[in-house]
Design a protein around this motif. Sequence first.
Motif, PDB file in Angstrom:
ATOM      1  N   ARG A 305       2.379   0.218   2.562  1.00  0.00           N
ATOM      2  CA  ARG A 305       3.822   0.225   2.821  1.00  0.00           C
ATOM      3  C   ARG A 305       4.386   1.363   1.981  1.00  0.00           C
ATOM      4  O   ARG A 305       4.011   1.499   0.799  1.00  0.00           O
ATOM      5  N   ARG A 346       5.384   3.418   6.705  1.00  0.00           N
ATOM      6  CA  ARG A 346       4.040   3.264   6.133  1.00  0.00           C
ATOM      7  C   ARG A 346       3.499   4.634   5.730  1.00  0.00           C
ATOM      8  O   ARG A 346       3.959   5.670   6.235  1.00  0.00           O
ATOM      9  N   GLU A 388      -2.347  -2.284   3.151  1.00  0.00           N
ATOM     10  CA  GLU A 388      -2.198  -3.214   4.284  1.00  0.00           C
ATOM     11  C   GLU A 388      -3.419  -3.170   5.179  1.00  0.00           C
ATOM     12  O   GLU A 388      -3.850  -4.157   5.738  1.00  0.00           O
TER      13      GLU A 388
END
Length: 457
Positions: A305, A346, A388
């Motif tokens: 992120r 992102r 992530e």
Amino acid sequence: MTATRAVVVGGGITGLTFASTLIDELASRGVEADVRLIESAPEAGGHARTLADGGWLVESGPNGFLDSEPEALSLVDQLGLTSRLIESSAAARRRFIVRKRQLLQVPSSPGSFLTSKSLSWRGKLRLLGEPWAPGPPKDVDETVFAFAERRIGREAADTFVDTVVSGISGGDSRALSLRSQFPVLHEWEEAHGSLVKAAFARRKKSGGRTRLLTFDRGLGVLTSALAERLGPRVIAGVAVGGIEREGREWRVSLSNGTSLSAERVVFATPSHITGRVLGSTDGALAAALASIPYAGLAVIAMGFRAEDVPRSLDGYGYLVPRSEQFATLGVLWESSIFPGRAPSGRALLRVVLGGVSRPDVPALDEEAIAALARSELKAVMGLSAEPERQWIFRWPKAIAQYTVGHSERVEAISTALAAHPGLGVCGTAYDGVSFTSAVASARRSARQLADRLSGRS
Ligand SMILES: Cc1cc2nc3c(=O)[nH]c(=O)nc-3n(C[C@H](O)[C@H](O)[C@H](O)COP(=O)(O)OP(=O)(O)OC[C@H]3O[C@@H](n4cnc5c(N)ncnc54)[C@H](O)[C@@H]3O)c2cc1C
């Protein structure tokens, strides 16, 4: 008339380009040929494959190529892909190196160089003396490091040259041959007596900077387009295990228990693999091929992120000098280099680890590679958040190392090959390790073969 059968072994960018160019070149000469390409992986592409995964665009190997090689651009044009080329961002011109775990911007102009903390004053003064540096020793295959030390001094050679060499090739500048690895620098010195003078002369002549290019959907666009163009001529998921002479032809044995007969067999595989396959055909040729060393790499792409990344990703990324004693060779801030690499909000980073200083890394399990990459990202960028997403690619023998004596090794391979009519090799083991060198080598070799098959030379 029966068409000449040619088998190309290996479906990376070299083999794909070779097969496609050979077909075109023969067609333009009115010669019929039946070309097959054998690729051991389930899909063609080799190192150059792009993974599209839920809004992320992840390269498994190279992320782009320089426009300095006309063959690459001409191939792109022939495939109708020019409109899909994209250039790296202006921000990506900013590059960093690690010094004592801090990121320092690499000076990009004489002004920024004078104020940069990357070199001491002594180191800067020595570097400024480049135009007056001593000339090359006679009849010596000089290492890249010895060349750099002679021209720009030990400190700049260690800080920049050794770091760049290990970052781009996984290699050791004290072992690599300047003439084989960077023939252009050797030619510049020969022609101008100074790299600074040569760079000015080149800039004046070319009138611009070199661009780093890829495609809107990654480098895989090119390898996929080539594979598509070759269509059923590509036989994937089957390895070539050996070849044997049978009269005027070669019998090529495949891992699925079948075989193919061909008048011409061209290996576009890494030389250590070509050597293994040719082991029972010619021991001396196999040994010569196996004598070219390779460096292994591991690549881990991590999607974060954006708010979890504690610094601005305002550049291409950074390289790590070997003095820092990291397993990381470099980190590419992928989503800052090219658009469309990460979903909105992102950031995509790729950490490249291993090389000749850490040959153990590509053999580590995925958890160990991830742990190494993350602890070293934390040490340099202060990045401690969990990614992530993450993707790992291991390339145990990734990049050929043109160590001192490389030209003699290539010569020995050519001499041994001459005893085997119809057998050929091309690719990055011999005359250039980059993606564009692979294209150039494949196109040159395909034209030579087309000439021979059409009886021109
Ligand atoms: C991590 C990484 C990053 C890189 N980054 C850059 C970059 O940014 N810029 C750049 O210019 N270059 C870069 N390179 C170098 C570049 O990737 C290579 O120069 C180029 O892709 C090599 O292509 P190739 O076709 O010669 O070899 P490969 O891509 O290795 O292809 C060889 C093919 O042969 C197949 N094969 C192997 N054995 C057999 C067999 N027995 N039978 C049939 N098929 C077989 C393999 O599966 C493979 O598909 C990078 C390389 C790596 C590994």
